[in-house]
Design an enzyme around this catalytic site. Structure first.
Site, mmCIF file in Angstrom:
data_model
loop_
_atom_site.group_PDB
_atom_site.id
_atom_site.type_symbol
_atom_site.label_atom_id
_atom_site.label_comp_id
_atom_site.label_asym_id
_atom_site.label_seq_id
_atom_site.Cartn_x
_atom_site.Cartn_y
_atom_site.Cartn_z
ATOM 1 C CB THR A 34 -7.297 -5.597 -2.220
ATOM 2 O OG1 THR A 34 -6.515 -5.065 -1.149
ATOM 3 C CG2 THR A 34 -8.743 -5.160 -2.057
ATOM 4 N NE ARG A 67 4.896 -6.959 -1.952
ATOM 5 C CZ ARG A 67 5.284 -7.069 -0.674
ATOM 6 N NH1 ARG A 67 5.467 -6.002 0.060
ATOM 7 N NH2 ARG A 67 5.474 -8.253 -0.136
ATOM 8 N NE ARG A 86 27.488 9.785 4.039
ATOM 9 C CZ ARG A 86 28.807 9.608 4.176
ATOM 10 N NH1 ARG A 86 29.385 8.522 3.656
ATOM 11 N NH2 ARG A 86 29.541 10.492 4.817
ATOM 12 C CG LEU A 105 9.527 10.215 2.121
ATOM 13 C CD1 LEU A 105 10.974 10.611 1.922
ATOM 14 C CD2 LEU A 105 8.718 11.385 2.678
ATOM 15 C CG ASP A 114 4.542 -1.812 -5.531
ATOM 16 O OD1 ASP A 114 5.139 -0.792 -5.173
ATOM 17 O OD2 ASP A 114 4.138 -2.684 -4.731
ATOM 18 N N GLY A 146 -4.595 -3.637 -4.460
ATOM 19 C CA GLY A 146 -3.567 -4.282 -5.266
ATOM 20 C C GLY A 146 -3.829 -5.773 -5.388
HETATM 21 O O1 F6P Z 1 2.686 -2.455 -2.477
HETATM 22 C C1 F6P Z 1 3.004 -1.140 -2.229
HETATM 23 C C2 F6P Z 1 4.146 -1.048 -1.310
HETATM 24 O O2 F6P Z 1 4.349 0.309 -1.242
HETATM 25 C C3 F6P Z 1 5.430 -1.815 -1.687
HETATM 26 O O3 F6P Z 1 6.157 -1.165 -2.672
HETATM 27 C C4 F6P Z 1 6.130 -1.957 -0.375
HETATM 28 O O4 F6P Z 1 6.975 -3.091 -0.339
HETATM 29 C C5 F6P Z 1 4.983 -2.145 0.560
HETATM 30 O O5 F6P Z 1 3.874 -1.497 -0.012
HETATM 31 C C6 F6P Z 1 5.226 -1.635 1.955
HETATM 32 O O6 F6P Z 1 4.039 -1.682 2.659
HETATM 33 P P1 F6P Z 1 3.872 -1.468 4.222
HETATM 34 O O7 F6P Z 1 5.103 -0.805 4.758
HETATM 35 O O8 F6P Z 1 2.665 -0.615 4.338
HETATM 36 O O9 F6P Z 1 3.672 -2.835 4.801
#
Ligand code: F6P
Length: 367
Positions: free
Chosen positions: A124, A190, A284, A291, A146, A121
Site C-alpha cells: 500500500t 512473510r 505435530r 488467528l 509482520d 504495509g
Molecule cells: O502481511 C501480513 C500477512 O499477515 C503475512 O504475514 C501473510 O503472509 C499474509 O499477510 C497473508 O495474507 P492473506 O492470506 O490475506 O493473503
C-alpha cells in the site's frame, strides 16, 4: 496545503492488522477538529475504482460513526490485498491488467477530496509513493503484523500478534509435555522473522527458524534430541512462514500472480515431518495463520494506532505530503515514503533478539 484542505479521505489496504480502527478513530477526531470533512474509501483503493465511478465506495466518517471503534479488530472500511491500482483489472470486458492510478486520482478529485491518509504495509505504501509522485497529497500510516517496514521502530498489529502467538506457545507446552511430543508452530511474518523470534523467545521455544538464518534440519534435530534426553521430555519449535533450509527456497501455497504477491505457508508441516523422522519423536504441526491478525488490538497497538492517526492529520495540517508517520521513540516523525518502502526490515543477526535467544540456548538450526 492545509489552508486548502476541506475534505480528506482515509483508506486501509493490505492484510488487516489489529489497530486499524484506532487509526481511523484518531484521524477522524483530529481532522474534524481542523474543520475538515472525512470520507472513508471502502476496501483499500477499490472503492474509487469501482465501475460506478466510486460513489458507492465512499462513506462519510464523522465522530459519531467512529466513536466506539478504537478497540475493535479488523477495519470498518474493509481492506484488500488483491487490488493494486498500479496493476489493476480494466473495467472493460477484456479484464486486462493496467495502471489505473491516473483514473484513481481523477476520481479522487471529482469527489472533491483534497488529501488522502492511507494505512497499509509495504504494498500500500509503495502505491502511495507513486500516487504522491503524481501529485496526490498523501500521508501514509505504517501497518503490518509482520513488523517488516523500514524507518519505524514498530508497526501496530505486531504486538497483538506476538502476544497471541506467545499465549498459544504457552498452551502448547502442557500438551507437548503430556504426550512427550515435539510441537512445531508456524507463524506469519512473510520474509521477516520478527513474530517468530519475539514469540519464540517469550514462549521459551527450544528452536526458532527464521528467514534471516537459513537452517540445517539435522542441526535442529540434534539440538532437540539433546533437549529431550535431558531435563525435558518434549520440545517446542517456532517456524516463521518464510523460514528456509540452507540452500533451499521458501515454502509457497500460491505462486505470485500478476496482480498479487506470493502466498507463503506449509513450512511447519514439512519441518514437523522431517523432525519426526530424524528424532523418532512423535511430532505435530500447528499453523496459527490468520488467528494472529484477528481480534482486538493490544493496548500498545491501540495506542500506536491512535498516535499514528493523529500524527497523520498533523502532517497534512503542516502541509506535508509524500510522507509516512513513523515511531522513533520518544517521537513520532514524518519520514519520506520513498525511504519507508525502499527495502524490508529484517531481524538483524547481531541484534538483541538473536543474542538473547542464543543465550537462552534456543537453536536457529545454524550451529
Ligand atoms: O502481511 C501480513 C500477512 O499477515 C503475512 O504475514 C501473510 O503472509 C499474509 O499477510 C497473508 O495474507 P492473506 O492470506 O490475506 O493473503
Amino acid at each position: 496545503m492545509s489552508s486548502k484542505i476541506h475534505r480528506i479521505a482515509i483508506s486501509t489496504g493490505g492484510g488487516d492488522a489489529p489497530g486499524l480502527n484506532a487509526v481511523i478513530h484518531a484521524a477522524v477526531y483530529a481532522a474534524t477538529a481542523q474543520g475538515w470533512e472525512v470520507y472513508g474509501i471502502r476496501e483499500g483503493f477499490e472503492g474509487l475504482l469501482a465501475p460506478d465511478g466510486g460513489n458507492e465506495g465512499l462513506v462519510k466518517l464523522d465522530r459519531r460513526a467512529v466513536r466506539n471503534i478504537a478497540h475493535l479488530g479488523g477495519t470498518i472500511l474493509g481492506t484488500t490485498n488483491r487490488g493494486n491500482p498500479l496493476q489493476h483489472k480494466s473495467n472493460d470486458s477484456g479484464g486486462r491488467m493496467e495502471d489505473r492510478t491516473d483514473e484513481l486520482i481523477s476520481r479522487f478529485r471529482a469527489a472533491k477530496l483534497d488529501a488522502l491518509i492511507t494505512v497499509g504495509g509495504d504494498g500500500t505504501l509503495t502505491i502511495a509513493h507513486h500516487l504522491s509522485q503524481k501529485g496526490l497529497p498523501i500521508v501514509g500510516v505504517p501497518k503490518t503484523i509482520d513488523n517488516d517496514l523500514q524507518s519505524t521502530v514498530v508497526t501496530f498489529g505486531f504486538d497483538s500478534a506476538v502476544s497471541f502467538a506467545t499465549e498459544c506457545i504457552d498452551r502448547l507446552h502442557s500438551t507437548a509435555e503430556s504426550h512427550r511430543r515435539i510441537m512445531v508452530v508456524e507463524v506469519m511474518g512473510r520474509y521477516a522473522g520478527w513474530i517468530a523470534i519475539h514469540a519464540g523467545i517469550a514462549g521459551r521455544a527450544d528452536a526458532i527458524l527464521i528467514p534471516e538464518i537459513p537452517y540445517d534440519i539435522q542441526k535442529v534435530a540434534d539440538h532437540l534430541r539433546r533437549r529431550i534426553s535431558g531435563e525435558k521430555s518434549y520440545a517446542i519449535v517456532v517456524v516463521a512462514e518464510g523460514a528456509k533450509p540452507a540452500g533451499g527456497g521458501i515454502s509457497l501455497k500460491e505462486k505470485a500472480r500478476t496482480d498479487h504477491v506470493e502466498r507463503l505457508g506449509g513450512i511447519g508441516e514439512t519441518v514437523a515431518d522431517q523432525l519426526q523422522s530424524l528424532t523418532g519423536n512423535e511430532t505435530r504441526a500447528v499453523v496459527l495463520g490468520h488467528l494472529l491478525r484477528g481480534g482486538s488490538p493490544s493496548s500498545l497497538d491501540r495506542l500506536l494506532g491512535l498516535n499514528f492517526g493523529a500524527a497523520a492529520v498533523r502532517a497534512l495540517a503542516a502541509g506535508k505530503s509524500g510522507v509516512m508517520v513513523a515511531l522513533n521513540p520518544p517521537r513520532i516523525e514524518h519520514i519520506p515514503l520513498e525511504q519507508a518502502v525502499s527495502k524490508l526490515r529484517l531481524v538483524p543477526l547481531d541484534g538483541n533478539a538473536v543474542i538473547t535467544a542464543r543465550a537462552l540456548e534456543i537453536s536457529f538450526g545454524d550451529e
